[in-house]
Design an enzyme around this catalytic site. Structure first.
Site, PDB file in Angstrom:
ATOM      1  N   ASP A 256       0.852  -1.185   0.000  1.00  0.00           N
ATOM      2  CA  ASP A 256       0.000   0.000   0.000  1.00  0.00           C
ATOM      3  C   ASP A 256       0.889   1.237   0.000  1.00  0.00           C
ATOM      4  O   ASP A 256       2.056   1.174   0.395  1.00  0.00           O
ATOM      5  CB  ASP A 256      -0.933   0.032   1.215  1.00  0.00           C
ATOM      6  CG  ASP A 256      -2.183   0.869   0.942  1.00  0.00           C
ATOM      7  OD1 ASP A 256      -3.171   0.305   0.446  1.00  0.00           O
ATOM      8  OD2 ASP A 256      -2.152   2.085   1.194  1.00  0.00           O
ATOM      9  N   ASP A 301      -7.405  -4.770  -5.440  1.00  0.00           N
ATOM     10  CA  ASP A 301      -8.660  -4.274  -4.869  1.00  0.00           C
ATOM     11  C   ASP A 301      -8.615  -2.761  -5.031  1.00  0.00           C
ATOM     12  O   ASP A 301      -8.245  -2.025  -4.117  1.00  0.00           O
ATOM     13  CB  ASP A 301      -8.747  -4.690  -3.401  1.00  0.00           C
ATOM     14  CG  ASP A 301     -10.067  -4.311  -2.754  1.00  0.00           C
ATOM     15  OD1 ASP A 301     -11.035  -4.067  -3.502  1.00  0.00           O
ATOM     16  OD2 ASP A 301     -10.129  -4.240  -1.516  1.00  0.00           O
ATOM     17  N   CYS A 354     -15.451  -2.009  -5.087  1.00  0.00           N
ATOM     18  CA  CYS A 354     -16.732  -1.961  -4.378  1.00  0.00           C
ATOM     19  C   CYS A 354     -17.614  -0.931  -5.074  1.00  0.00           C
ATOM     20  O   CYS A 354     -18.189  -0.043  -4.443  1.00  0.00           O
ATOM     21  CB  CYS A 354     -16.553  -1.635  -2.894  1.00  0.00           C
ATOM     22  SG  CYS A 354     -15.581  -0.157  -2.548  1.00  0.00           S
TER      23      CYS A 354
END
Length: 403
Positions: A256, A301, A354
């Site tokens: 990240d 993601d 999402c």
């Protein structure tokens, strides 16, 4: 129901921070709940749920109250009055509350509810985008589902327990749960409550994770001993799930750009007993280059609009700007191009968001496959999850294999 001054004032303070100071609703609620240690679970529940409720219906309530931003405290109390009247809650005789015409409030509610952008409380541009992207029928159903209160879903940490065992442990702590057909490691709370104070949580027996999100890690088809890269790990909910699916064998490399999030992942991993997770901060392109062609599985993601999780983050629709979609889709395409190079020949990659928008999902995958780097990949399967069909968050997943 009788309104208590300190609880109502806490809600008003929270709404000021969210609407006028631009703070995130979840962070604001966390701060509010720490304000008074004497508050019980019912008090805390009132503050959290009322704050989220008014944030969710901001446009509708503001239209009914005939107020416009910025919302000073008198305006926020007018908005609160609308919330109370529509729930049949008596307005107390406090100086902060103006005389409340209940019949007018209900009349305006009935009139405005005939138009979707008011009924579902969204900005004009977002309503137009939803219709253009999904069509009137699907967008109308999905938007209504995304305005429903989300269930609290737990993911069983299979490194430490099983679904039946966790259900039994929580029952012993006074927390009733239900299994969810088709989601083997998920438990749904029968009643909302603070599960983070349970011994089961402290012992690392579960994480809070929506049922749709729980589908992502299994989509990678991992097995013990693999090298798996979670390229946008954040605080690591899916890294932890991957570690459990791999039975702590092999390697999960959590990447990240934010070191603070990875620090939180390390803390969660210790509680979960997940020992095969290694965190690396992406502070230069070298971090990715060192992993080129080395991973059995890569999870992207990707950052997205988050329109699939508006039930959990209702303030997102007020913080998002019309140009954000174009900006985030460029980022998504760059991540696909760069991070896909970590997949070894014969390895697989899952791209997930999402979001419910095809611009962020299927169209991104198709654009990637048509590119030079994407020509090395084959789409094996994809799945778009809608809230109005599943009852859970909106999500998208695509599994690709490197030839």
């Amino acid at each position: 129901m009788r309104l208590h001054r300190n609880l109502v004032f806490a809600v008003i303070d929270g709404l000021h921070l969210i609407f006028n100071e631009g703070e995130y609703a979840d962070k604001v609620v966390q701060k509010l709940l720490k304000r008074d240690s004497r508050w019980g679970s019912r008090d805390r529940g009132f503050i959290a749920e009322t704050t989220y409720d008014i944030v969710r219906w901001k446009r509708l309530y503001a239209e009914i109250a005939e107020i416009k931003e910025p919302f000073d405290r008198p305006k926020l109390f007018r908005m609160f009055s609308v919330w109370a009247v529509l729930r049949g809650i008596p307005i107390p005789d406090w100086n902060q509350f103006e005389p409340t015409p209940a019949r007018r409030i209900k009349g305006r509610f009935d009139a405005l509810s005939k138009e979707r952008k008011f009924r579902e409380s969204v900005p004009d541009w977002l309503d137009e985008l939803g219709v253009a992207s999904l069509g009137e029928k699907v967008w109308t159903k999905e938007l209504a589902a995304l305005n429903e209160q989300a269930d609290v879903i737990l993911r069983v940490n299979t490194l430490k327990t099983t679904t039946p065992q966790l259900k039994q442990f929580l029952t012993g702590e006074g927390v009733a749960t239900q299994t969810i057909p088709g989601y083997p490691h998920a438990l749904k709370l029968v009643e909302r409550g603070n599960v983070f104070v349970t011994q089961a949580f402290k012992d690392g027996l579960f994480e809070v994770q929506d049922a749709s999100s729980q589908l992502v890690a299994p989509y990678l088809e991992v097995s013990p001993g693999m090298r798996v890269v979670d390229a946008c790990a954040g605080a690591g909910g899916k890294s932890l799930h991957l570690a459990a699916l791999m039975e702590n064998k092999g390697q999960v490399i959590a990447l990240d750009i934010y070191s603070g999030k990875l620090k939180e992942l390390k803390r969660r991993a210790r509680r979960n007993g997940a020992h095969n997770i290694e965190t690396r901060v992406i502070d230069s392109s070298k971090v990715i280059k060192k992993l080129h062609g080395s991973a059995d599985r890569v999870l992207i993601d990707a950052p997205c609009t988050g329109l699939g999780i508006l039930r959990r983050n209702p303030d997102a629709k007020w913080k998002m700007e019309p140009g954000f979609l174009e900006k985030i889709t460029r980022t998504q395409q760059e991540l696909l191009a760069d991070y896909s190079q970590m997949v070894k020949t014969g390895g697989k990659m899952v791209y997930a968001t999402c979001s419910i928008l095809p611009q962020e999902n299927r169209q991104q995958v198709q654009e990637f496959l048509a590119s030079e780097r994407g020509s090395e990949f084959t789409l094996l399967r994809e799945q778009q999850i809608y809230a109005h069909k599943s009852g859970f968050d909106g999500f998208y997943m695509a599994e690709l294999e490197r030839k």
